[in-house]
Scaffold this motif. Structure first.
Motif, PDB file in Angstrom:
ATOM      1  N   ASP A  52      -2.226  -4.554   0.346  1.00 54.72           N
ATOM      2  CA  ASP A  52      -1.188  -3.542   0.151  1.00 54.72           C
ATOM      3  C   ASP A  52      -0.120  -3.639   1.233  1.00 54.72           C
ATOM      4  N   ASN A  53       1.038  -3.055   0.950  1.00 59.35           N
ATOM      5  CA  ASN A  53       2.086  -2.963   1.956  1.00 59.35           C
ATOM      6  C   ASN A  53       1.618  -2.093   3.120  1.00 59.35           C
ATOM      7  N   VAL A  54       2.067  -2.442   4.327  1.00 59.89           N
ATOM      8  CA  VAL A  54       1.750  -1.654   5.519  1.00 59.89           C
ATOM      9  C   VAL A  54       3.052  -1.289   6.214  1.00 59.89           C
ATOM     10  N   GLU A  55       3.024  -0.214   6.965  1.00 54.46           N
ATOM     11  CA  GLU A  55       4.210   0.267   7.668  1.00 54.46           C
ATOM     12  C   GLU A  55       4.491  -0.609   8.876  1.00 54.46           C
ATOM     13  N   GLY A  56       5.733  -1.097   8.990  1.00 53.38           N
ATOM     14  CA  GLY A  56       6.146  -1.940  10.095  1.00 53.38           C
ATOM     15  C   GLY A  56       7.302  -1.330  10.863  1.00 53.38           C
ATOM     16  N   PRO A  57       7.826  -2.023  11.875  1.00 54.99           N
ATOM     17  CA  PRO A  57       8.927  -1.502  12.688  1.00 54.99           C
ATOM     18  C   PRO A  57      10.153  -1.153  11.847  1.00 54.99           C
ATOM     19  N   GLY A  58      10.709   0.025  12.076  1.00 54.20           N
ATOM     20  CA  GLY A  58      11.918   0.435  11.375  1.00 54.20           C
ATOM     21  C   GLY A  58      11.670   1.080  10.033  1.00 54.20           C
ATOM     22  N   CYS A  59      10.423   1.138   9.594  1.00 52.46           N
ATOM     23  CA  CYS A  59      10.095   1.763   8.306  1.00 52.46           C
ATOM     24  C   CYS A  59       9.934   3.260   8.531  1.00 52.46           C
ATOM     25  N   VAL A  90       9.184   5.485   6.038  1.00 54.28           N
ATOM     26  CA  VAL A  90       8.343   6.068   4.989  1.00 54.28           C
ATOM     27  C   VAL A  90       7.010   5.335   4.967  1.00 54.28           C
ATOM     28  N   ASP A  91       5.932   6.050   5.024  1.00 51.14           N
ATOM     29  CA  ASP A  91       4.599   5.442   4.965  1.00 51.14           C
ATOM     30  C   ASP A  91       4.350   4.942   3.537  1.00 51.14           C
ATOM     31  N   VAL A 101       7.788  -2.161  -8.539  1.00 54.40           N
ATOM     32  CA  VAL A 101       6.910  -1.231  -9.264  1.00 54.40           C
ATOM     33  C   VAL A 101       6.542  -0.086  -8.324  1.00 54.40           C
ATOM     34  N   ARG A 102       6.829   1.131  -8.741  1.00 51.95           N
ATOM     35  CA  ARG A 102       6.465   2.296  -7.936  1.00 51.95           C
ATOM     36  C   ARG A 102       5.187   2.910  -8.503  1.00 51.95           C
ATOM     37  N   VAL A 103       4.266   3.182  -7.576  1.00 49.75           N
ATOM     38  CA  VAL A 103       2.990   3.776  -7.983  1.00 49.75           C
ATOM     39  C   VAL A 103       2.868   5.153  -7.336  1.00 49.75           C
ATOM     40  N   HIS A 104       2.326   5.218  -6.138  1.00 51.67           N
ATOM     41  CA  HIS A 104       2.138   6.500  -5.459  1.00 51.67           C
ATOM     42  C   HIS A 104       3.340   6.873  -4.592  1.00 51.67           C
ATOM     43  N   SER A 105       4.025   5.859  -4.070  1.00 50.18           N
ATOM     44  CA  SER A 105       5.059   6.075  -3.063  1.00 50.18           C
ATOM     45  C   SER A 105       6.438   5.692  -3.579  1.00 50.18           C
ATOM     46  N   VAL A 106       7.469   6.218  -2.893  1.00 52.36           N
ATOM     47  CA  VAL A 106       8.841   5.825  -3.217  1.00 52.36           C
ATOM     48  C   VAL A 106       9.104   4.388  -2.774  1.00 52.36           C
ATOM     49  N   VAL A 107       8.266   3.863  -1.883  1.00 52.34           N
ATOM     50  CA  VAL A 107       8.399   2.463  -1.478  1.00 52.34           C
ATOM     51  C   VAL A 107       7.900   1.581  -2.617  1.00 52.34           C
ATOM     52  N   PRO A 108       8.751   0.717  -3.160  1.00 48.78           N
ATOM     53  CA  PRO A 108       8.326  -0.086  -4.312  1.00 48.78           C
ATOM     54  C   PRO A 108       7.353  -1.185  -3.934  1.00 48.78           C
ATOM     55  N   ARG A 109       6.455  -1.487  -4.842  1.00 54.74           N
ATOM     56  CA  ARG A 109       5.610  -2.680  -4.714  1.00 54.74           C
ATOM     57  C   ARG A 109       6.334  -3.830  -5.403  1.00 54.74           C
ATOM     58  N   LEU A 110       6.295  -4.993  -4.810  1.00 51.08           N
ATOM     59  CA  LEU A 110       6.979  -6.148  -5.372  1.00 51.08           C
ATOM     60  C   LEU A 110       5.968  -6.935  -6.194  1.00 51.08           C
ATOM     61  N   ALA A 111       5.987  -6.702  -7.502  1.00 49.71           N
ATOM     62  CA  ALA A 111       4.982  -7.274  -8.400  1.00 49.71           C
ATOM     63  C   ALA A 111       5.515  -8.514  -9.084  1.00 49.71           C
ATOM     64  N   LEU A 112       4.678  -9.522  -9.187  1.00 54.41           N
ATOM     65  CA  LEU A 112       5.036 -10.791  -9.829  1.00 54.41           C
ATOM     66  C   LEU A 112       4.318 -10.909 -11.169  1.00 54.41           C
ATOM     67  N   PHE A 113       5.101 -11.153 -12.220  1.00 55.37           N
ATOM     68  CA  PHE A 113       4.590 -11.272 -13.585  1.00 55.37           C
ATOM     69  C   PHE A 113       4.850 -12.680 -14.119  1.00 55.37           C
ATOM     70  N   ALA A 114       4.037 -13.096 -15.065  1.00 54.12           N
ATOM     71  CA  ALA A 114       4.216 -14.406 -15.685  1.00 54.12           C
ATOM     72  C   ALA A 114       5.416 -14.374 -16.621  1.00 54.12           C
ATOM     73  N   GLY A 115       6.383 -15.252 -16.384  1.00 56.47           N
ATOM     74  CA  GLY A 115       7.565 -15.316 -17.235  1.00 56.47           C
ATOM     75  C   GLY A 115       7.356 -16.148 -18.482  1.00 56.47           C
ATOM     76  N   ARG A 116       6.281 -16.891 -18.517  1.00 56.15           N
ATOM     77  CA  ARG A 116       5.903 -17.708 -19.681  1.00 56.15           C
ATOM     78  C   ARG A 116       4.407 -17.909 -19.635  1.00 56.15           C
ATOM     79  N   ASP A 117       3.838 -18.489 -20.671  1.00 54.71           N
ATOM     80  CA  ASP A 117       2.426 -18.854 -20.638  1.00 54.71           C
ATOM     81  C   ASP A 117       2.215 -19.929 -19.571  1.00 54.71           C
TER      82      ASP A 117
END
Length: 302
Positions: free
Chosen positions: A41-48, A50-51, A222-238
């Motif tokens: 998962d994403n973690v909070e770093g310098p300058g962030c 929002v948790d 993709v936003r789930v619990h937080s306003v910080v988006p998750r960067l999700a990778l999807f298959a663009g083709r088979d």
């Protein structure tokens, strides 16, 4: 910190933190990866400011195990992103170079963990392997076939502020790679929200994905619990088993760098200010439409 754990089939990079082991090719299990701390998962770093782990988005009150568009407040407000088996419905959303974020049900929702609107938050489900490529350092390949529209993995790391992102870019040595992804969102009334994710030292398997000018994955916020988006990778083709997984570091899936698709002068100014002083690096993806150079600013726009 040594993150390499034992696995019956080899070495598990995630050290048991993922649903399935993230394997490393036995001949590639070198000691120079021991500096890397795995985090799914994403973690909070310098300058962030929002948790990323804080639950800040409202939830639905659906009584059923899986939400229905007719009654779910999440789906009615944000739209239905997945079908009943978790495949992304709108596979053309990145064709223009801009994309809209996906909103999933979250910890405040009353639906079950098996709800069809919970996909990225379930984590890694595919068998992936990190291996040493012939000319591009580490790479990731899939050990099983992947259907178009399937969630593959997240690009997780430290969420940092702009100044920290800029500092890290400018202090990199020429032989070092830039892993920072910048998400720039147009929130209306001319305001722009930016999120910077750097998995260089803390991150997940997405860190080891290579760039391609003709990729088989595309990235969506993709936003789930937080306003910080998750960067999700999807298959663009088979995608076939044993095929290397790649995405366009500039964020698109149409082989057009987003800088050419910016709609305002202020956008162009932001892009230019980011790339001043950064060195261009050669691209070795081997695609027919290769641009010859890696993108200077790794970004996705929406």
């Amino acid at each position: 910190m040594n993150v390499l754990g034992d696995s019956r089939h080899g070495v598990d990079l995630s050290n048991g933190l993922e649903n399935v082991p993230v394997l490393i090719e036995k001949t590639s299990a070198r000691t120079d990866i021991s500096f890397f701390q795995y985090s799914p998962d994403n973690v909070e770093g310098p300058g962030c400011n929002v948790d990323p782990s804080e639950v800040t988005l409202p939830g639905c009150s659906c009584p059923s195990h899986s939400c229905c568009p007719e009654s779910c407040s999440c789906l009615q407000t944000r739209g239905q992103a997945y079908n009943s088996i978790g495949i992304l419905l709108d596979l053309s959303r990145t064709d223009s170079g801009y994309c809209s974020p996906v909103f999933e049900c979250n910890a405040l929702c009353t639906c079950s963990d098996t709800c069809c609107n919970r996909v990225v938050q379930r984590g890694l489900r595919l068998r992936l392997e990190v291996y040493s490529t012939s000319n591009r350092g580490w790479g990731v390949r899939t050990l099983e076939a992947i259907t178009r529209g399937t969630f593959v993995c997240e690009y997780a790391g430290e969420v940092i502020g702009f100044e920290e992102a800029r500092r890290r870019q400018l202090t990199q040595r020429s032989e070092e790679n830039n892993y920072i992804i910048a998400v720039r969102e147009h929130a209306g009334t001319g305001s722009i929200i930016e999120t910077f994710v750097d998995p260089a030292v803390v991150g997940n398997v997405g860190r080891f994905l290579n760039h391609s000018c003709l990729p088989n994955l595309f990235m969506l916020p993709v936003r789930v619990h937080s306003v910080v988006p998750r960067l999700a990778l999807f298959a663009g083709r088979d995608i076939n088993a044993q095929e290397e997984l790649t995405f366009d570091y500039s964020g698109g899936y149409s082989n057009q760098p987003p800088v050419e698709l910016l709609s305002t002068q202020s956008d162009a100014a932001i892009q230019a200010s980011r790339t001043v002083g950064l060195q261009r690096k050669a691209c070795h993806c081997g695609a027919n439409k290769c641009t010859q150079f890696l993108p200077l600013d790794l970004s996705i726009l929406n």
